[in-house]
Design an enzyme around this catalytic site. Sequence first.
Site, PDB file in Angstrom:
ATOM      1  N   VAL A  46       0.845  -1.201   0.000  1.00 45.65           N
ATOM      2  CA  VAL A  46       0.000   0.000   0.000  1.00 45.65           C
ATOM      3  C   VAL A  46       0.879   1.249   0.000  1.00 45.65           C
ATOM      4  O   VAL A  46       0.575   2.235  -0.687  1.00 45.65           O
ATOM      5  CB  VAL A  46      -0.968   0.019   1.216  1.00 45.65           C
ATOM      6  N   CYS A  47       1.981   1.204   0.719  1.00 46.09           N
ATOM      7  CA  CYS A  47       2.866   2.372   0.863  1.00 46.09           C
ATOM      8  C   CYS A  47       3.294   2.986  -0.471  1.00 46.09           C
ATOM      9  O   CYS A  47       3.184   4.203  -0.642  1.00 46.09           O
ATOM     10  CB  CYS A  47       4.085   2.019   1.713  1.00 46.09           C
ATOM     11  N   PRO A  48       3.768   2.189  -1.449  1.00 45.33           N
ATOM     12  CA  PRO A  48       4.193   2.831  -2.691  1.00 45.33           C
ATOM     13  C   PRO A  48       3.044   3.498  -3.441  1.00 45.33           C
ATOM     14  O   PRO A  48       3.250   4.502  -4.126  1.00 45.33           O
ATOM     15  CB  PRO A  48       4.827   1.703  -3.506  1.00 45.33           C
ATOM     16  N   LEU A  51       2.667   6.913  -1.659  1.00 42.80           N
ATOM     17  CA  LEU A  51       3.798   7.801  -1.915  1.00 42.80           C
ATOM     18  C   LEU A  51       3.828   8.256  -3.371  1.00 42.80           C
ATOM     19  O   LEU A  51       4.188   9.396  -3.668  1.00 42.80           O
ATOM     20  CB  LEU A  51       5.107   7.131  -1.504  1.00 42.80           C
TER      21      LEU A  51
END
Length: 187
Positions: A46-48, A51
């Site tokens: 989920v993080c990428p 970002l």
Amino acid sequence: MSLINTEIKPFKATAFKSGKFIDVSDADLKGKWSVVFFYPADFTFVCPTELEDLADNYAAFQKLGVEIYAVSTDTHFAHKAWHDTSPAIGKIEYTMVGDPTTTLSRNFGVLIEEVGLADRGTFVVDPAGKIQIVEITAGGIGRDAGELLRKVKAAQYVASHPGEVCPAKWQEGEKTLAPSLDLVGKI
């Protein structure tokens, strides 16, 4: 305890930005609007997406005078490696702060102690170094940079227009409210 209107605590950290390692401290967040965007870990799922969404909207934040600081408990070295290997993360021009000591994660109240990772926490800091917006979501719930941008515009509007507030779904240029006795029970 709510962090709203509290001053950010002192910190020093090393970050990756524009191909270089830089030092970042609480002083860097003062004097301008800032977004401190915590995420659990580099090289995840989920993080990428979050970002990259911020990277795609970075110019709009910059136009408002807002700097973005993405923070995880990874090192600045891991941030560079991720930036160099991921097409999504390779788009990032904003500051990626390493927090291996967990100082920032603790200061902002997002550290998940048992795993040493940060929750998904978003903090909007005003030029005085005071937190104006706090949003914390569970690990599987990604955030939306467009909605964050809307909230930053509302925070900036309220800061520059004392006595006015922004209603739900307010967009730049739309009508605001001036709380008064006359409005009680009429909304």
